[in-house]
Design an enzyme around this catalytic site. Structure first.
Site, PDB file in Angstrom:
ATOM      1  N   ASP A   1       0.812  -1.172  -0.370  1.00  0.00           N
ATOM      2  CA  ASP A   1       0.172   0.286  -0.031  1.00  0.00           C
ATOM      3  C   ASP A   1       0.849   1.426   0.090  1.00  0.00           C
ATOM      4  O   ASP A   1       0.201   1.656  -0.381  1.00  0.00           O
ATOM      5  CB  ASP A   1      -1.073   0.164   1.002  1.00  0.00           C
TER       6      ASP A   1
ATOM      7  N   ASP B   1       5.319   0.222   3.386  1.00  0.00           N
ATOM      8  CA  ASP B   1       5.704  -1.233   3.815  1.00  0.00           C
ATOM      9  C   ASP B   1       5.888  -2.483   3.295  1.00  0.00           C
ATOM     10  O   ASP B   1       5.408  -2.525   2.126  1.00  0.00           O
ATOM     11  CB  ASP B   1       4.778  -0.903   5.200  1.00  0.00           C
TER      12      ASP B   1
ATOM     13  N   TYR C   1      -5.887   1.018   8.822  1.00  0.00           N
ATOM     14  CA  TYR C   1      -6.716   0.843   8.284  1.00  0.00           C
ATOM     15  C   TYR C   1      -7.794   0.040   9.053  1.00  0.00           C
ATOM     16  O   TYR C   1      -8.726  -0.615   8.449  1.00  0.00           O
ATOM     17  CB  TYR C   1      -6.590   0.043   6.986  1.00  0.00           C
TER      18      TYR C   1
END
Length: 523
Positions: A104, A107, A256
């Site tokens: 994303d 990371d 998230y």
């Protein structure tokens, strides 16, 4: 060489004349130096309004960024030469194939909710602005397909389940490792009837449905598979309602969390399925469930978490183009949102930095800039096609009561230009674009020597030396747009300041469409 240039009417004076003069008429060394000084002086006098950017170059780079975020077996033509294969056994310990997809941000986790949203926005960019992409259209489709391929696996690997994440984020964030040699746990997370996730499932359905439209002509069989999977995932999301934040807890939060709940994703997913399938049952679902799922709410941001505004703009298109009376409400709410972004209107309520960047408190402000910019351009397209304007309420006190499509395009262009370098700092916030851009993006792979330059493994703890180093990243993450400056237009090019320096797929995905529009319409 900088990738921006002066507009053509400026180049026709001294610079172009010097370039076009025959050799016999050019001066010697002293004369050339004098001429260059004169040209430089004239360029410095050019007002900022005469500056133009190479939007086609920015578009190409914004798409290349996704190749830097790929997980899995990389194809021979991958254009980030410092990247290599990674995550080749993802899902194997659970007897499922979850290889592929996108990391994303900076990371090495594959988070399903932002990945699906990024895929949806890439697909929407192609659908609405693909005609402006030129030679970049195949690359944009490839970016959509890389995400859709993974989501298709995640949705169909196990009946009654949707795989929504690979890797334990808590463990991943304790290390600073290249994706190519990471050794943190590649745990797999899924939602089921007993542990529902209507939010991530609804977004996955939207991504698969939107992607199916991208390939309707290019690959009909693949398109049909995507649409079939989208329908099944949406049914799963609607039948087994609940938030994945509740089901998976600390595995997805605070990274998230679905802060907005799952109602917005159900309406969003149904809207995309109606557009993709042309099946009236999905419009009936929208009409029957819209108010319960947030159709009557005014909301002023659009992101991987909250889809309400995006859904309204998507549905408003049906009212504007086809006069579907059941969708008039969505046009009214879309107007409210759009007018809130435009200074001088009766409904204006947004915040801008002194330099003109749309600003919202919190980390990674640029994600809200690019989504708002995309929606302004998409809505301008829908308004223009029907000869309509956005109604902004009572225009008393000198405030404007409506906004035209052209005005929306102008506001959107100022945001894009700010990102590319027309800002108080004179900095491009897209890595690799322009003369000045962030050199220390918060990104594991970019900040460490590539496996080609340093074949030996760099351990979890040893990697932190690169995180805390003041040196520029050894690898250029071309096209990455970082979180951006603060409310005063100040930016710290500091790898440790992830709120400002971390890129993300959901920042870039909406920008692809905006850049395509300006690449195709700016002379």
């Amino acid at each position: 060489m900088c990738s921006w240039s002066l507009s053509s009417h400026t180049l026709t004076s001294p610079v172009r004349q010097a370039a076009m003069e025959p050799k016999s008429s050019r001066c010697g060394g002293a004369g050339i130096r004098l001429r260059l000084l004169v040209v430089l002086h004239l360029l410095l006098l050019v007002p900022s309004s005469a500056m133009a950017f190479n939007y086609a170059d920015a578009l190409a780079k914004s798409i290349i960024f996704f190749e830097g975020q790929r997980s899995g077996k990389l194809p021979p033509g991958n254009r980030m030469p410092w990247r290599a294969d990674s995550g080749l056994t993802d899902g194997a310990q659970y007897n499922v194939d979850l290889v592929g997809g996108y990391y994303d941000a900076g990371d090495n986790v594959k988070f399903g909710l932002p990945m699906a949203f990024s895929t949806t926005m890439l697909a929407w960019s192609v659908l609405d602005f693909g005609k402006f992409m030129g030679a970049e259209l195949p690359n944009a489709r490839a970016a959509v397909r890389w995400g859709a391929d993974y989501l298709l696996k995640a949705a169909t690997a196990t009946p009654g389940a949707l795989y929504v994440q690979v890797a334990d984020p808590n463990q991943d964030h304790r290390c600073w490792e290249r994706p190519e040699d990471m050794d943190t746990p590649r745990s797999v997370y899924r939602v089921t009837a007993d542990k529902p996730g209507s939010d991530v499932a609804g977004e996955t359905a939207a991504a698969l449905a939107a992607s199916s439209m991208v390939f309707r002509r290019a690959d009909p069989a693949y398109s049909a598979r995507l649409l079939h999977a989208a329908t099944q995932v949406f049914d799963f999301a609607d039948r087994h309602r609940g938030s994945y934040s509740d089901s998976l807890a600390s595995s997805v939060c605070p990274f998230y969390c679905s802060y907005s709940g799952y109602h917005d994703e159900l309406l969003w997913g149904a809207s995309w399925l109606h557009r993709a399938s042309r099946n009236a049952s999905f419009m009936s679902y929208v009409e029957a469930n819209g108010m319960q799922l947030g159709a009557g709410d005014d909301d002023y941001s659009f992101s991987w978490d909250d889809k309400r505004v995006g859904t309204k703009v998507l549905l408003a298109k049906g009212f504007l183009r086809n006069r579907l009376q059941g969708l008039e409400l969505y046009k009214a709410h879309s107007d409210s949102y759009i007018c809130s972004l435009v200074p001088g209107t009766a409904s204006f309520q947004s915040r801008y930095t002194p330099g003109g960047l749309l600003y919202r408190e919190g980390s990674s402000n640029m994600q809200y800039v690019t989504t708002a910019t995309f929606l302004m351009l998409a809505y301008a397209k829908y308004l223009r096609s029907s000869g309509a304007t956005a109604s902004c309420g009572d225009g008393g006190g000198g405030a404007r009561g409506e906004v035209s499509a052209a005005e929306l395009v102008a506001v959107a262009k100022r945001q894009v230009d700010y990102i590319l370098g027309k800002n108080p700092a004179g900095m491009s916030y897209m890595v690799g674009f322009g003369c000045r851009y962030p050199r220390r993006a918060h990104h594991r792979g970019a900040s460490m020597p590539s496996v080609r330059a340093h074949p030996g493994r760099i351990s979890c703890d040893a990697g932190f030396g690169y995180l805390h180093s003041g040196e520029p990243n050894p690898n250029v993450l071309v096209g990455a747009v970082v979180g951006g400056p603060d409310s005063r237009d100040a930016f710290a090019d500091d790898r440790g300041n992830f709120a400002q320096s971390e890129p993300a797929t959901y920042i870039n995905a909406p920008l692809v469409g905006a850049l395509a529009y300006f690449a195709g319409t700016t002379k």
